[in-house]
Scaffold this active site. Structure first.
Site, mmCIF file in Angstrom:
data_model
loop_
_atom_site.group_PDB
_atom_site.id
_atom_site.type_symbol
_atom_site.label_atom_id
_atom_site.label_comp_id
_atom_site.label_asym_id
_atom_site.label_seq_id
_atom_site.Cartn_x
_atom_site.Cartn_y
_atom_site.Cartn_z
ATOM 1 N N GLU A 134 1.043 -1.256 0.156
ATOM 2 C CA GLU A 134 -0.059 0.037 -0.001
ATOM 3 C C GLU A 134 0.968 1.082 -0.086
ATOM 4 O OE1 GLU A 134 -3.908 -1.629 2.092
ATOM 5 O OE2 GLU A 134 -2.332 -0.823 3.333
ATOM 6 N N GLU B 103 -6.934 -7.200 -2.092
ATOM 7 C CA GLU B 103 -7.694 -7.255 -0.776
ATOM 8 C C GLU B 103 -9.119 -7.047 -1.162
ATOM 9 O OE1 GLU B 103 -5.955 -4.410 2.023
ATOM 10 O OE2 GLU B 103 -4.077 -5.642 2.036
#
Length: 630
Positions: free
Chosen positions: A184, A268
């Site tokens: 991320e 995700e």
């Protein structure tokens, strides 16, 4: 048998063994080619579920992996938390619950592929996002930057990880098919615009290179929201998306950063969400998750449920977030996540909904759902010993300095520090702890004055310290921030001067770390303190309670802490995590793997002790969604 026949037979046997070994060494193949994931040169859709071995007792790994397989998935994804394996600089742990290689081999035995997410930054609502606390003590080190000191340590970590599990890549006969580079990072780039984009990109590329130098040769990927690919994507790694429900948006973003073709993967896919103390427990409808699962299956989009099974933040492993309303938002001990597989490994209605969809689309055999672990109930555990923690801290002594020392200065990773100072002259007025990290109970000569709390931005209280009296402040580290720009400000304790009426109080501060860590020896710990009669356990006095209980059979259970205040619990010397009366979590999960037939021990550190207790019980059903803010 004549000599000629023996020679021939020997030759045949040797040849057969060599052939078998060659086949075993060759194993399977996995690559990204022509816009597809390809397993043994055939297009493959990844149906993954995330579970973290660090949040599950190793005795339960196989059961949880079997639950994942029975959901209809073919891959397990896991973060690797650096601080879980290097709790102290140069001291590595890959044994027991830390034995990553065994977790990966168990997944292979259960017929699952493995996606490894080694960071070195993880986030994951985990303490400091997976970074070791001691990095903050390294001179000139800046985390998550193109910083020589930091990159020297990340290379050491990744090299050691390569030694541990590099031979478990699919190219070497193992089940690891992909490895994530950083994590991320695009969101961090968006939050740290004070750092030039060129430096961000240089850092990201160097982490990818370090993974390759550590021996990771399977395909690499990055993981970000599609709108963050500009900052998070890096050349040579597949950009995968987080939380992207729109398939067309996913394809458009991936094509832009990956040569105009797939494969397309949602790294995700959220069937639940993270949860904080003092906030409602978030839930996601099973029907919504099942519908989105079917969308991905229809459109041949690979995905990874984050989380398919959350597990538990045992000990001091839970991290924290923050927002404009709260300077810190500590994560619950439970990492149930409203996931398809519950914290204790049970199939939920969400699990059944997803499984029904998966069975309609997958072309491989899906096994039956395993039975849950046995569950027991202990009606009452008598607490027959109580120790005064403030008196206990006095016996321990401490480190004296002009200012209160931080946890990091004390070399004390987690838990609690007692700060005390003797006043030769009386003083009263407004006590301020602007540098409180994160929660404090304040006492004068052992009498409770009040609590200060970073969550509620409550840093001040009125105080009256008489002549020749002692101020005592018990400070709790509630978990280092794991996400966002504030991750670089993660010292704990009291990190700036204590003031009374805006006057800094300096000199003769005693800082005493409490020896409450991931594990304890109950007899040794309690032997250090002064036992007091339970009937005399003063209200609002921080205490250690001890009890024991006998079991003829072991099983999972849940400690009911709803009538308690705030603290942590040790079962057979193992820290099972934090409780707090505010909720929403009111029970603590005790795996049967932590219990034993015969005598078991229980130690509770109760910080508030507003209602002195004589016993505690366990229940068969957890309570994770009951707020009690009043």
């Amino acid at each position: 048998m004549n000599k000629f026949k023996l020679i021939c037979l020997t030759g045949l046997l040797v040849g057969s063994v060599c052939t078998i070994r060659a086949q075993e060494k060759k194993g399977h193949s996995f690559k990204i080619e022509n816009g597809h994931f390809q397993y043994d040169n055939k297009p493959l859709q990844i149906h993954a579920g995330e579970m973290h071995y660090a949040r599950i007792p190793h005795q339960y790994w196989r059961h949880r992996l079997q639950m994942l397989k029975a959901l209809g998935l073919n891959t397990v994804a896991t973060y690797v938390f650096w601080n879980f394996h290097e709790p102290e600089e140069g001291k590595w742990n890959f044994e027991g619950d830390h034995d990553l290689a065994t977790f990966i081999r168990t997944a292979q035995e259960e017929g699952l592929m493995v996606i490894l997410r080694p960071g070195p930054y993880a986030c994951a609502e985990w303490e400091f996002g997976g970074y070791p606390w001691w990095l903050q003590n390294v001179p000139n080190l800046e985390i998550r930057r193109d910083n020589p000191a930091f990159l020297a340590y990340t290379q050491k970590y990744l090299n050691r990880l390569g030694q541990e599990v590099g031979n478990l890549q699919i190219s070497k006969g193992g089940p690891i098919v992909m490895v994530q580079a950083e994590n991320e990072f695009g969101s961090y780039v968006s939050q740290r615009q004070d750092i030039p984009l060129e430096e961000h990109k240089s850092y990201n590329a160097k982490i990818k290179k370090q993974l390759e130098e550590a021996g990771f040769e399977v395909p690499l990927f990055t993981s970000d929201g599609t709108w963050l690919f500009e900052g998070g994507a890096t050349a040579g790694a597949l950009p995968a998306a987080n939380g992207e429900n729109n398939v067309e948006s996913l394809k458009k973003a991936v094509d832009q950063y990956h040569g105009g073709q797939g494969p397309y993967m949602v790294a995700e896919f959220y069937p639940g969400w993270l949860s904080h103390w003092a906030e409602p427990f978030p839930k996601v409808a099973a029907s919504k998750v099942a519908q989105q699962t079917e969308t991905y299956l229809k459109d041949k989009v690979s995905f990874n449920f984050y989380m398919v099974h959350g597990g538990t933040n045992f000990g001091f492993t839970s991290g924290a977030n923050y927002n404009k309303q709260h300077d810190i938002q500590p994560d619950l001990t439970s990492y149930d996540y409203d996931a398809p597989i519950s914290e204790a490994g049970w199939a939920t209605p969400k699990y059944d909904s997803i499984r029904n969809v998966m069975l309609k689309y997958v072309d491989y055999k899906v096994p039956a759902v395993p039975k849950p672990m046995p569950v027991i109930e202990i009606p009452s555990i008598t607490l027959d010993k109580v120790v005064d923690v403030l008196g206990f801290a006095e016996q321990l002594g401490g480190n004296e300095d002009e200012q209160p020392l931080t946890f990091e200065q004390l070399g004390h990773p987690y838990g609690y520090v007692v700060y005390s100072r003797r006043f030769n002259q009386p003083i009263n007025g407004k006590l301020s702890l602007k540098g409180l990290r994160d929660y404090a109970c304040v006492y004068v000569d052992g009498e409770f004055v009040g609590e200060l709390n970073r969550y509620f931005k409550h840093y001040d209280l009125e105080i009256d310290i008489p002549f020749n009296s002692t101020l005592q402040i018990v400070v709790e580290n509630m978990g280092r921030i794991n996400y966002g720009a504030e991750i670089v400000h993660n010292n704990k304790g009291i990190i700036s001067p204590v003031t009374i009426n805006d006057i800094p109080i300096t000199g003769n501060w005693l800082s005493t770390p409490l020896p409450l860590s991931e594990t304890i020896e109950p007899t040794k710990l309690l032997g250090l303190g002064q036992a007091i009669d339970n009937k005399q356990a003063q209200q609002n006095m921080p205490v250690l309670y001890e009890g024991s209980f006998e079991l003829s059979e072991v099983g999972d259970t849940f400690l009911d802490m709803e009538s308690w205040g705030k603290g942590i619990v040790f079962v057979n010397g193992r820290n099972i995590g934090r409780y707090w009366k505010l909720g929403p979590q009111q029970t603590l999960y005790i795996p049967g793997a932590f219990l034993k037939k015969g005598k078991n021990s229980l130690v509770i550190f109760e910080q508030l002790n507003q209602q002195p207790q004589k016993s505690v019980r366990t229940v068969k059903v957890p309570v994770l969604d009951k707020l009690a803010l009043q």
